[in-house]
Design an enzyme around this catalytic site. Sequence first.
Site, PDB file in Angstrom:
ATOM      1  N   ARG A 292      88.257   6.572  18.673  1.00 14.93           N
ATOM      2  CA  ARG A 292      89.229   6.199  19.262  1.00 14.93           C
ATOM      3  C   ARG A 292      90.223   5.238  18.704  1.00 14.93           C
ATOM      4  O   ARG A 292      91.556   5.170  19.042  1.00 14.93           O
ATOM      5  CB  ARG A 292      88.680   5.277  20.414  1.00 14.93           C
ATOM      6  CG  ARG A 292      90.035   4.642  21.471  1.00 14.93           C
ATOM      7  CD  ARG A 292      89.432   3.804  22.785  1.00 14.93           C
ATOM      8  NE  ARG A 292      88.302   2.877  22.448  1.00 14.93           N
ATOM      9  CZ  ARG A 292      88.722   1.803  22.090  1.00 14.93           C
ATOM     10  NH1 ARG A 292      89.988   1.116  21.912  1.00 14.93           N
ATOM     11  NH2 ARG A 292      87.663   0.961  22.032  1.00 14.93           N
TER      12      ARG A 292
ATOM     13  N   TYR B 289     114.307  13.847  28.438  1.00 11.77           N
ATOM     14  CA  TYR B 289     112.773  14.527  29.268  1.00 11.77           C
ATOM     15  C   TYR B 289     112.826  13.416  30.565  1.00 11.77           C
ATOM     16  O   TYR B 289     112.757  12.282  30.494  1.00 11.77           O
ATOM     17  CB  TYR B 289     111.715  14.480  28.457  1.00 11.77           C
ATOM     18  CG  TYR B 289     110.178  14.967  29.214  1.00 11.77           C
ATOM     19  CD1 TYR B 289     110.486  16.083  29.926  1.00 11.77           C
ATOM     20  CD2 TYR B 289     109.630  14.001  29.153  1.00 11.77           C
ATOM     21  CE1 TYR B 289     109.370  16.433  30.679  1.00 11.77           C
ATOM     22  CE2 TYR B 289     108.341  14.351  29.885  1.00 11.77           C
ATOM     23  CZ  TYR B 289     108.054  15.448  30.754  1.00 11.77           C
ATOM     24  OH  TYR B 289     106.915  15.915  31.250  1.00 11.77           O
TER      25      TYR B 289
ATOM     26  N   ASP C 211     113.474  11.256  19.979  1.00 13.55           N
ATOM     27  CA  ASP C 211     112.686  12.216  20.447  1.00 13.55           C
ATOM     28  C   ASP C 211     113.240  13.415  19.781  1.00 13.55           C
ATOM     29  O   ASP C 211     114.356  13.899  20.467  1.00 13.55           O
ATOM     30  CB  ASP C 211     112.693  12.495  22.028  1.00 13.55           C
ATOM     31  CG  ASP C 211     111.747  13.511  22.341  1.00 13.55           C
ATOM     32  OD1 ASP C 211     111.427  14.302  21.490  1.00 13.55           O
ATOM     33  OD2 ASP C 211     110.927  13.293  23.467  1.00 13.55           O
TER      34      ASP C 211
ATOM     35  N   LYS D 150     104.717  20.836  21.988  1.00 10.95           N
ATOM     36  CA  LYS D 150     105.662  22.130  21.976  1.00 10.95           C
ATOM     37  C   LYS D 150     105.671  22.847  20.810  1.00 10.95           C
ATOM     38  O   LYS D 150     104.616  23.306  20.654  1.00 10.95           O
ATOM     39  CB  LYS D 150     106.967  21.253  22.418  1.00 10.95           C
ATOM     40  CG  LYS D 150     106.928  20.213  23.609  1.00 10.95           C
ATOM     41  CD  LYS D 150     106.677  20.821  24.751  1.00 10.95           C
ATOM     42  CE  LYS D 150     106.679  20.370  26.137  1.00 10.95           C
ATOM     43  NZ  LYS D 150     105.706  19.483  26.781  1.00 10.95           N
TER      44      LYS D 150
HETATM   45  C1  LIG Z   1     111.701  16.329  24.937  1.00 12.10           C
HETATM   46  C2  LIG Z   1     110.226  15.996  25.219  1.00 12.10           C
HETATM   47  N1  LIG Z   1     109.713  14.851  25.034  1.00 12.10           N
HETATM   48  C3  LIG Z   1     108.731  14.414  25.654  1.00 12.10           C
HETATM   49  C4  LIG Z   1     107.817  15.355  26.328  1.00 12.10           C
HETATM   50  C5  LIG Z   1     106.349  14.797  26.948  1.00 12.10           C
HETATM   51  O1  LIG Z   1     105.385  15.492  26.165  1.00 12.10           O
HETATM   52  P1  LIG Z   1     103.979  15.726  26.729  1.00 12.10           P
HETATM   53  O2  LIG Z   1     104.110  16.647  27.901  1.00 12.10           O
HETATM   54  O3  LIG Z   1     103.200  16.273  25.673  1.00 12.10           O
HETATM   55  O4  LIG Z   1     103.604  14.193  27.083  1.00 12.10           O
HETATM   56  C6  LIG Z   1     108.423  16.503  26.826  1.00 12.10           C
HETATM   57  C7  LIG Z   1     107.511  17.280  27.776  1.00 12.10           C
HETATM   58  O5  LIG Z   1     108.042  18.383  28.172  1.00 12.10           O
HETATM   59  C8  LIG Z   1     109.601  16.987  26.261  1.00 12.10           C
HETATM   60  O6  LIG Z   1     110.156  18.017  26.615  1.00 12.10           O
END
Ligand SMILES: Cc1ncc(COP(=O)(O)O)c(C=O)c1O
Length: 391
Positions: free
Chosen positions: A57, A109, A181, A206
């Site tokens: 962990r 997101y 991001d 992704k």
């Molecule tokens: C651009 C982006 N950032 C973060 C996330 C969050 O990722 P997770 O679903 O792995 O928590 C997503 C999810 O679709 C995303 O498209």
Amino acid sequence: MASDERFPTRCIHAGQVADPYGAPYVPVYNTTTFGFTDTQALREAAAAPDRRPLYTRYGSNPTIFAVERQLAALEGGEAALVFGAGMAAISAVCMAHGQGGVAVVGNAYGGTLELVSERLPALGWRGHLAFPDEMEALDGVLSAGFGVVIIETPGNPDLAVLDIGAVAEAAHRAGALLVVDSTFASPVNQNPLALGADLVVHSATKYLGGHSDLTAGAVMGPAALLEPVAGWRKTLGQTPSPETAALLARSLRTLDVRMQRHNANAQRIAEAMANHPAVRQVHYPGLPDHPDHALARQQMRAFGGMLSLTLEGDAAGAMAMVDALELFLNAPSLGGVESLVTQPVMTSHADLDERERARRGIGETMVRLSVGLEDADDLIADLEQALARAG
Ligand SMILES: Cc1ncc(COP(=O)(O)O)c(C=O)c1O
């Protein structure tokens, strides 16, 4: 491994250590804990859990160390931390560095918007969402003294490209860290740390995972900035299992070849859809008439596998088109080998009210495509038959 290895070589060799049995990759250490011959050895490991296996962990597991070295090498970061989800990574960064408040600038997101506009304020923390049309007046927006500024580029779902260097300068003038991001780009197409970002986050669910079969997140950057993030990961229990870490490491070995096909297929589809009478606008930074094309060419090596279409007609027509697709699966994710389609108003941005969606340029006829690795002609044929059937 030598730090000057080129990207495809790093995908395969970064992070590996010699194995006593000659295994080409660090195996899955599927254990929760690690034993010691005596108490002195345990005390030494406990003093450096970021380097010595101790307790899974904490992230101190050889399989997790290996994928983190690989992730750091791919983004050109000093270090990396792997998480059980992209949102875990983003949350931990906010907890570690966002005490002064967190601002999201531009589109992002829906989960990130929810974290910053609802969850952090519920704890008494300042959260602010700056709209895309406030970019010009960024110094004024950031003068409120936030600890963290988050941007997503290319952005979700309109594929807007933000100038990482310029936003980094504005964030730094205001005393904040810039967190990018970079999920849509992947490290193949863009490296935000080299452009001035302090930390990079990815939903590794992704492109990094790439097969729609694992959920994970990652943060890359200087070790000193990651140390407090690791503290939150540990206490919030956000570390992935060793199996997930190994599956992610497996996927990263093919990241470069997968992204080349994602990039090429999306470019082909964007060009084909740009001339279709049922499509009002194609949102893809690789098209010369995209408003951010020049900037995208400067800060990206290629433009990625994500694109959105704004269709002519109404919401019912867009839904009929999505339902008529045969190869694109109607599912709310992206970055896998298979093509997916989603309507942001139904999924990632369903929680925003109509006014806010309008200000973010997210219309009812917007359809977002995650272009997979199938044959581009087959994907174009599928889109054309769905647009024809939807009328
Ligand atoms: C651009 C982006 N950032 C973060 C996330 C969050 O990722 P997770 O679903 O792995 O928590 C997503 C999810 O679709 C995303 O498209």
